[in-house]
Scaffold this motif. Structure first.
Motif, PDB file in Angstrom:
ATOM      1  N   LEU A   2       0.841  -1.187   0.000  1.00 55.96           N
ATOM      2  CA  LEU A   2       0.000   0.000   0.000  1.00 55.96           C
ATOM      3  C   LEU A   2       0.884   1.248   0.000  1.00 55.96           C
ATOM      4  O   LEU A   2       1.605   1.528   0.945  1.00 55.96           O
ATOM      5  N   LYS A   3       0.819   2.008  -1.090  1.00 58.05           N
ATOM      6  CA  LYS A   3       1.656   3.201  -1.182  1.00 58.05           C
ATOM      7  C   LYS A   3       1.037   4.404  -0.480  1.00 58.05           C
ATOM      8  O   LYS A   3       1.736   5.324  -0.091  1.00 58.05           O
ATOM      9  N   GLU A   4      -0.295   4.390  -0.382  1.00 59.28           N
ATOM     10  CA  GLU A   4      -0.989   5.525   0.225  1.00 59.28           C
ATOM     11  C   GLU A   4      -1.162   5.229   1.720  1.00 59.28           C
ATOM     12  O   GLU A   4      -2.162   4.682   2.163  1.00 59.28           O
ATOM     13  N   PHE A  35       1.016  11.946   2.286  1.00 58.72           N
ATOM     14  CA  PHE A  35       0.298  13.137   1.826  1.00 58.72           C
ATOM     15  C   PHE A  35      -0.968  12.757   1.057  1.00 58.72           C
ATOM     16  O   PHE A  35      -0.903  12.053   0.051  1.00 58.72           O
ATOM     17  N   TYR A  36      -2.098  13.274   1.536  1.00 65.34           N
ATOM     18  CA  TYR A  36      -3.381  13.037   0.863  1.00 65.34           C
ATOM     19  C   TYR A  36      -3.458  13.911  -0.383  1.00 65.34           C
ATOM     20  O   TYR A  36      -3.194  15.106  -0.326  1.00 65.34           O
ATOM     21  N   ALA A  37      -3.854  13.313  -1.502  1.00 68.90           N
ATOM     22  CA  ALA A  37      -4.027  14.076  -2.743  1.00 68.90           C
ATOM     23  C   ALA A  37      -5.456  14.605  -2.804  1.00 68.90           C
ATOM     24  O   ALA A  37      -6.402  13.888  -2.458  1.00 68.90           O
ATOM     25  N   LYS A  38      -5.591  15.844  -3.249  1.00 72.62           N
ATOM     26  CA  LYS A  38      -6.910  16.470  -3.372  1.00 72.62           C
ATOM     27  C   LYS A  38      -7.880  15.538  -4.097  1.00 72.62           C
ATOM     28  O   LYS A  38      -7.558  15.002  -5.160  1.00 72.62           O
ATOM     29  N   GLY A  39      -9.060  15.354  -3.522  1.00 73.98           N
ATOM     30  CA  GLY A  39     -10.053  14.503  -4.167  1.00 73.98           C
ATOM     31  C   GLY A  39     -11.149  14.107  -3.202  1.00 73.98           C
ATOM     32  O   GLY A  39     -10.963  14.162  -1.982  1.00 73.98           O
ATOM     33  N   GLY A  40     -12.303  13.738  -3.756  1.00 75.64           N
ATOM     34  CA  GLY A  40     -13.404  13.283  -2.911  1.00 75.64           C
ATOM     35  C   GLY A  40     -13.890  14.352  -1.938  1.00 75.64           C
ATOM     36  O   GLY A  40     -14.368  14.040  -0.856  1.00 75.64           O
ATOM     37  N   GLY A  41     -13.751  15.625  -2.313  1.00 77.95           N
ATOM     38  CA  GLY A  41     -14.218  16.696  -1.441  1.00 77.95           C
ATOM     39  C   GLY A  41     -13.239  17.081  -0.353  1.00 77.95           C
ATOM     40  O   GLY A  41     -13.509  18.000   0.422  1.00 77.95           O
ATOM     41  N   THR A  46      -0.522  19.565   3.028  1.00 78.64           N
ATOM     42  CA  THR A  46       0.722  20.298   2.817  1.00 78.64           C
ATOM     43  C   THR A  46       1.736  19.753   3.826  1.00 78.64           C
ATOM     44  O   THR A  46       1.386  18.957   4.708  1.00 78.64           O
ATOM     45  N   GLY A  47       2.982  20.210   3.688  1.00 79.15           N
ATOM     46  CA  GLY A  47       3.998  19.744   4.622  1.00 79.15           C
ATOM     47  C   GLY A  47       5.370  19.927   4.024  1.00 79.15           C
ATOM     48  O   GLY A  47       5.592  20.829   3.209  1.00 79.15           O
ATOM     49  N   GLU A  67      -1.226   8.007  -9.884  1.00 82.14           N
ATOM     50  CA  GLU A  67      -0.012   8.276  -9.097  1.00 82.14           C
ATOM     51  C   GLU A  67      -0.173   9.580  -8.321  1.00 82.14           C
ATOM     52  O   GLU A  67      -0.670  10.573  -8.858  1.00 82.14           O
ATOM     53  N   ILE A  68       0.278   9.582  -7.069  1.00 82.00           N
ATOM     54  CA  ILE A  68       0.224  10.808  -6.274  1.00 82.00           C
ATOM     55  C   ILE A  68       1.462  11.649  -6.579  1.00 82.00           C
ATOM     56  O   ILE A  68       2.594  11.186  -6.439  1.00 82.00           O
ATOM     57  N   SER A  69       1.202  12.882  -7.027  1.00 76.00           N
ATOM     58  CA  SER A  69       2.290  13.810  -7.380  1.00 76.00           C
ATOM     59  C   SER A  69       2.351  14.927  -6.344  1.00 76.00           C
ATOM     60  O   SER A  69       1.340  15.549  -6.030  1.00 76.00           O
ATOM     61  N   HIS A  70       3.567  15.145  -5.805  1.00 75.71           N
ATOM     62  CA  HIS A  70       3.776  16.185  -4.794  1.00 75.71           C
ATOM     63  C   HIS A  70       4.469  17.360  -5.465  1.00 75.71           C
ATOM     64  O   HIS A  70       5.574  17.194  -5.985  1.00 75.71           O
ATOM     65  N   GLU A  71       3.817  18.523  -5.445  1.00 73.60           N
ATOM     66  CA  GLU A  71       4.469  19.717  -5.997  1.00 73.60           C
ATOM     67  C   GLU A  71       5.243  20.399  -4.879  1.00 73.60           C
ATOM     68  O   GLU A  71       4.670  20.760  -3.844  1.00 73.60           O
ATOM     69  N   VAL A  72       6.556  20.575  -5.103  1.00 74.33           N
ATOM     70  CA  VAL A  72       7.381  21.239  -4.086  1.00 74.33           C
ATOM     71  C   VAL A  72       7.749  22.650  -4.554  1.00 74.33           C
ATOM     72  O   VAL A  72       7.614  22.989  -5.732  1.00 74.33           O
TER      73      VAL A  72
END
Ligand code: ZN
Length: 235
Positions: A2-4, A35-41, A46-47, A67-72
């Protein structure tokens, strides 16, 4: 694997991870993430992503092609970097508390009026809630909030687990929120507020209703014949 990591443990505030790709210098995927990705309301977390002494602030987290993408905030991370991820826990914990509160309110409204939740958007400081109900009365809504607040004083457990899709869809009311329309997956994640509600949901929640504290109504709006909108926030 489980990656998430937040799906199993929403209280994980720190974790080590390895960078597996970097796009345009600032869009980073990891072998696993807290890190939770925006979705499902629910808004994104952040962090910080930290490599040795260098801090990369995580300003946005989205899910693209699974895939979960983190913008830094600046370039420099490289494939293979071993990093330490730290959540902005204050923000996340508020979102967990208000997300679980939203499920309680949805369950109470649905049981009491038959209303379906047509939209639900959590923000860090308030929750917006749309539902279908012909009769609209602020005092009735206030009463539902009073009932919700009474439940938040009780020791009521919240748990989450996976069920095969067919079995999950047999649960009455498992899909009462538009945000939670089940993805086309063989297994669905269920968030259960024991004795009150079971909902197909991919968000992060508190383990006990007592963690929510109290909520209060901010404002109500009429959005057409059967469309009602309310805003509430954690007190
Ligand atoms: Zn939800």
């Amino acid at each position: 694997m489980l990656k998430e990591l937040f799906l199993a443990d929403s209280y994980l505030k720190e974790a080590r991870a390895t960078v597996i790709s970097v796009n345009d210098g600032k869009y980073v995927t990891l072998d696993k993430t807290i890190f939770y990705a925006k979705g499902g309301g629910q808004p994104h977390d952040t962090g910080q992503i930290i490599r040795q002494d260098e801090v990369f602030n995580v300003v946005y987290v989205g899910k693209f092609s699974g895939e979960i993408s983190h913008e830094v905030d600046h370039v420099g991370l490289q494939n293979g970097d071993v990093v330490c991820c730290i959540l902005n826990w204050e923000r996340r914990y508020k979102l967990m508390r208000s997300h679980t509160a939203a499920h309680v309110l949805a369950a109470l409204l649905n049981k009491g009026t038959g209303a379906l939740i047509t939209g639900n958007q959590l923000e860090e400081n308030h929750v917006r809630f749309d539902f279908s109900l012909e009769k609209f009365d602020r005092t009735i809504l206030e009463e539902y909030l009073v009932r919700a607040n009474e439940l938040f004083e009780d020791d009521i457990e919240v748990k989450w687990y996976e069920l095969p899709r067919e079995e999950a869809l047999k649960i009455p009311g498992v899909v009462k929120m538009a945000e939670a329309f089940p993805p086309d997956l063989p297994v669905l994640r269920i968030v259960e507020i024991v004795g009150l509600d079971k909902q197909a949901d991919g968000g992060t929640h508190v383990r006990n209703l007592r963690e929510i504290g109290k909520v209060e109504l901010v404002k109500t709006e009429n959005k057409g014949k059967n469309n009602r909108r309310i805003y509430f926030k954690l007190s």
